[in-house]
Scaffold this active site. Structure first.
Site, short mmCIF file in Angstrom:
data_model
loop_
_atom_site.label_atom_id
_atom_site.label_comp_id
_atom_site.label_asym_id
_atom_site.label_seq_id
_atom_site.Cartn_x
_atom_site.Cartn_y
_atom_site.Cartn_z
N ASN A 256 -9.90 14.01 -1.29
CA ASN A 256 -8.78 13.09 -1.52
C ASN A 256 -9.27 11.66 -1.35
O ASN A 256 -10.17 11.40 -0.56
CB ASN A 256 -7.65 13.37 -0.52
CG ASN A 256 -6.44 12.49 -0.76
OD1 ASN A 256 -6.04 12.25 -1.90
ND2 ASN A 256 -5.83 12.00 0.32
N HIS B 26 -7.80 7.85 -0.32
CA HIS B 26 -6.63 7.25 0.32
C HIS B 26 -6.83 5.74 0.44
O HIS B 26 -7.91 5.29 0.84
CB HIS B 26 -6.42 7.88 1.71
CG HIS B 26 -5.20 7.35 2.38
ND1 HIS B 26 -3.93 7.73 2.01
CD2 HIS B 26 -5.05 6.44 3.36
CE1 HIS B 26 -3.05 7.07 2.75
NE2 HIS B 26 -3.71 6.28 3.58
N ASP C 212 -7.73 18.95 4.67
CA ASP C 212 -7.43 20.10 5.53
C ASP C 212 -5.92 20.27 5.57
O ASP C 212 -5.20 19.70 4.75
CB ASP C 212 -8.08 19.95 6.91
CG ASP C 212 -7.52 18.79 7.71
OD1 ASP C 212 -6.49 18.22 7.31
OD2 ASP C 212 -8.11 18.47 8.77
C1 GAR Z 1 -4.58 5.38 -5.29
O1 GAR Z 1 -4.61 4.10 -4.71
C2 GAR Z 1 -4.77 6.44 -4.23
O2 GAR Z 1 -5.60 6.04 -3.18
C3 GAR Z 1 -3.35 6.62 -3.76
O3 GAR Z 1 -2.59 6.59 -4.93
C4 GAR Z 1 -3.19 5.69 -5.84
C5 GAR Z 1 -3.24 6.35 -7.19
O4 GAR Z 1 -3.65 5.45 -8.16
N1 GAR Z 1 -3.21 7.85 -3.01
C6 GAR Z 1 -2.48 7.96 -1.92
O5 GAR Z 1 -1.80 7.06 -1.46
C7 GAR Z 1 -2.55 9.33 -1.25
N2 GAR Z 1 -2.03 9.28 0.06
P1 GAR Z 1 -4.13 5.99 -9.58
O6 GAR Z 1 -3.07 6.95 -10.08
O7 GAR Z 1 -4.18 4.75 -10.43
O8 GAR Z 1 -5.45 6.64 -9.41
#
Ligand code: GAR
Length: 205
Positions: free
Chosen positions: A106, A108, A140
């Site tokens: 993932n 984040h 996890d």
């Molecule tokens: C990204 O910034 C990712 O880190 C976040 O969503 C965005 C998706 O952008 N994920 C989370 O916050 C997970 N907890 P994208 O669709 O343009 O790749």
């Protein structure tokens, strides 16, 4: 790496998916893109590259576990070895995590363990931290919790517009994610307790 079969799970715009598709090594391993939202731009990005794009609609499923079982079935039916979350905004339950142990990654938009959850950027800004960043970690059974594979700090500039900060965080994500995916599928991520060690390509040969 050529034989690795990777699925990317994404709920939204899919800029991280795009960065992975554009990576010369990782891109060719992406055989499936899954979204829990039918209108996710990520699905279009996948189709534009000729990758299979599937929208299993969570609506008709009675609960999260039933949806997760369907996800596992879908991934297995395509012989997927690794799942890469790229803005997938659902928490994966034990059905999925146990089906792909240490094989789900993932990204984040914060320096975990600070600011887990769906609003990592806004939460960091609201807290007034001076440095935030990006974390790539194994998934996890707890949210935004597994061993950290890659991490990079992004300083917050005083008075910076929130969207500008988000752009800089995305740029960092796009740079960090593909090498981390490559390390995982090449078997270079070694987990000891809650610590992930990433071997360099040369160390691994
Ligand atoms: C990204 O910034 C990712 O880190 C976040 O969503 C965005 C998706 O952008 N994920 C989370 O916050 C997970 N907890 P994208 O669709 O343009 O790749």
């Amino acid at each position: 790496m050529a034989e690795a079969r990777v699925a990317v799970l994404a709920s939204g715009e899919g800029t991280n998916l795009q960065a992975l598709l554009d990576d010369p090594t990782v891109g060719s391993s992406i055989v499936l893109v899954v979204s829990d939202r039918g209108d996710a731009l990520a699905l279009e990005r996948a189709r534009a590259r000729g990758a299979e794009a599937v929208f299993p609609d969570p609506g008709p499923f009675p609960d999260r576990a039933a949806y997760d079982r369907a996800l596992v079935e879908l991934l297995r039916s395509r012989d997927v070895g690794f799942a890469v979350l790229a803005g997938f905004m659902r928490v994966l339950g034990p059905e999925v995590v146990q089906a792909f142990p240490e094989r789900i990654l993932n990204v984040h938009p914060a320096l975990l363990p600070s600011f887990p959850g769906a609003h990592g950027i806004d939460d960091a800004v609201a807290w007034g931290v001076k440095v935030t960043g990006v974390t790539v970690h194994l998934v996890d059974e707890e949210m935004d919790h597994g061993p950290i594979v890659a991490q990079e700090a992004v300083p917050i500039v005083e008075g910076e517009d929130r969207d500008h900060l988000e752009t800089r965080i995305h740029q960092t994500e796009h740079r960090l994610y593909a090498p981390a995916v490559r390390a995982l599928v090449e078997g270079r991520v070694k987990v000891e307790g809650r610590v992930a060690h990433v071997l360099e390509e040369a160390e691994h040969e």
